[in-house]
Enzyme design. Structure first.
Site, short mmCIF file in Angstrom:
data_model
loop_
_atom_site.label_atom_id
_atom_site.label_comp_id
_atom_site.label_asym_id
_atom_site.label_seq_id
_atom_site.Cartn_x
_atom_site.Cartn_y
_atom_site.Cartn_z
N ASP A 41 -2.57 -10.46 -2.69
CA ASP A 41 -2.22 -9.56 -3.79
C ASP A 41 -2.51 -10.22 -5.12
OD1 ASP A 41 -1.32 -7.90 -1.77
OD2 ASP A 41 0.75 -8.57 -1.94
N LYS B 281 -1.37 2.77 1.83
CA LYS B 281 -0.16 3.62 1.90
C LYS B 281 -0.44 5.05 1.46
CE LYS B 281 3.19 -0.14 1.39
NZ LYS B 281 2.36 -1.29 0.93
N PHE B 282 -1.38 5.69 2.13
CA PHE B 282 -1.69 7.09 1.83
C PHE B 282 -0.42 7.93 1.98
CE2 PHE B 282 -5.84 5.43 3.19
CZ PHE B 282 -6.63 5.87 2.15
N ALA B 283 -0.29 8.96 1.12
CA ALA B 283 0.94 9.76 1.15
C ALA B 283 0.72 11.16 0.60
CB ALA B 283 2.03 9.05 0.34
N ASP B 284 -0.46 11.77 0.88
CA ASP B 284 -0.71 13.11 0.34
C ASP B 284 -1.13 14.05 1.48
OD1 ASP B 284 -1.18 15.21 -1.54
OD2 ASP B 284 -1.81 13.73 -3.03
N ARG C 80 2.97 -14.16 -0.90
CA ARG C 80 3.30 -15.23 -1.85
C ARG C 80 3.72 -16.53 -1.17
NH1 ARG C 80 6.85 -11.10 -5.26
NH2 ARG C 80 6.86 -10.18 -3.17
P1 5BU Z 1 4.85 -10.98 -0.13
O1 5BU Z 1 4.21 -11.71 -1.24
O2 5BU Z 1 4.80 -11.76 1.21
O3 5BU Z 1 6.24 -10.48 -0.42
O4 5BU Z 1 3.91 -9.69 0.06
C1 5BU Z 1 4.21 -8.68 0.97
C2 5BU Z 1 3.06 -7.67 1.03
O5 5BU Z 1 3.37 -6.69 2.01
C3 5BU Z 1 2.81 -6.90 -0.25
O6 5BU Z 1 1.41 -6.66 -0.33
C4 5BU Z 1 3.52 -5.58 -0.07
O7 5BU Z 1 2.87 -4.52 -0.73
C5 5BU Z 1 3.43 -5.40 1.43
N1 5BU Z 1 4.57 -4.66 1.99
C6 5BU Z 1 5.86 -5.10 1.93
O8 5BU Z 1 6.14 -6.15 1.38
N2 5BU Z 1 6.86 -4.37 2.51
C7 5BU Z 1 6.63 -3.20 3.13
O9 5BU Z 1 7.56 -2.58 3.66
C8 5BU Z 1 5.28 -2.76 3.18
C9 5BU Z 1 4.29 -3.50 2.63
BR1 5BU Z 1 4.90 -1.20 4.05
#
Ligand code: 5BU
Length: 279
Positions: free
Chosen positions: A40, A95-98, A244
């Protein structure tokens, strides 16, 4: 047949009806990893650098392609080249939602053309099953796979109870396209379905789980972290998703630190899987 949590990734790969799920499970077995890195970051160079450094230790790279400020088709080509080099799959966490018609266009078209490069994507069931018809019309002919967001990791999220069960029921009606769930536990187990034996019961769903961290319990913005052992061994999930925890939240983590953390999560995730098989 032993329950899913007692079967190896390799045996599940061999029996899975969806090609991309076969590829993912076979990759886990081959590379001895159930780690998906969530990259990310907002710069193309950082995304590619992290994917390259983590590459040997992962089965999948998860992207949020719409946060990359200097996105271009060359990024996609370079990411695909890294996927070939290191043997991993690509998952755009869109995360499509339409409604069906709109997601069909969002998935195939626009600047990102997600379906052309992403092996896996995911969707909310909020709009009803038309979203699956729309996404499948694009993804299935290309051999793509879909995850339904049956549960989420964030504190206070609304994907619970009956909504979660509805996701499992909907998945069973799209057995050639829905390969699994984003979830915090094995939502597909028999007792979780709404009474009796549902059609497609016994199908193998890949459970991919975010909210994984070894050093932190949260991020102050609702994220909740569990350890790989809690996720894979105690809760029966298949793939750990770590963002992260691997690159420190910034774009500046040194390559050797990314390698060190990737190895650490790979080892923890794999140990949790071996412990689950043995119990
Ligand atoms: P992190 O840096 O390990 O916290 O990132 C988690 C990733 O997983 C981040 O890209 C979120 O958008 C994604 N995610 C999440 O954290 N929780 C969820 O329930 C979903 C996706 Br669905």
């Amino acid at each position: 047949m032993p329950s899913i949590t007692k079967r190896t990734y390799g045996s599940r790969a061999a029996a899975h009806p969806i090609p991309v799920a076969q590829q993912l499970l076979a990759c886990c077995e081959r590379k001895q990893t159930n780690l998906c890195v969530s990259v990310d970051v907002t710069k193309k160079a950082a995304l590619l650098r992290i994917a390259d450094a983590a590459g040997p230790y992962i089965c999948c790279v998860k992207t949020h392609i719409d946060i990359v400020e200097d996105f271009d088709q060359d990024l996609v080509q370079q990411l695909q080249a890294l996927a070939d080099k290191h043997d991993f799959l690509i998952w755009e966490d869109r995360k499509f939602a339409d409604i069906g018609n709109t997601v069909r266009l969002q998935y195939s078209s626009g600047i990102y053309k997600i379906a052309s490069w992403s092996h896996i994507t995911n969707a909310h069931l909020v709009p009803g099953e038309g979203i699956l018809t729309g996404l499948a019309s694009v993804g299935q002919p290309l051999g793509r796979g879909l995850l339904l967001l049956a549960e989420m990791s964030a504190k206070g999220n609304l994907a619970t109870g009956d909504y979660t069960r509805k996701n499992v029921e909907a998945a069973r009606r799209f057995p050639d396209f829905v390969m699994g769930f984003v979830a915090m536990r094995r939502v597909d187990e028999r007792e979780e379905t709404a009474g009796g034996v549902a059609p497609g019961e016994g199908a193998d769903y890949v459970i991919m789980t975010p909210g994984v961290g070894l050093d932190s319990k949260g991020d102050g913005m609702g994220q909740q972290y569990r350890t790989p052992d809690e996720v894979v061994n105690e809760s029966g999930c298949d793939i750990i998703i770590v963002g992260r925890g691997i690159y420190g939240g910034g774009e500046g983590s040194a390559d050797d630190e990314i390698v060190r953390q990737s190895k650490r999560y790979q080892e923890a995730g794999w140990k949790a899987y071996l412990d689950r098989l043995e119990q």
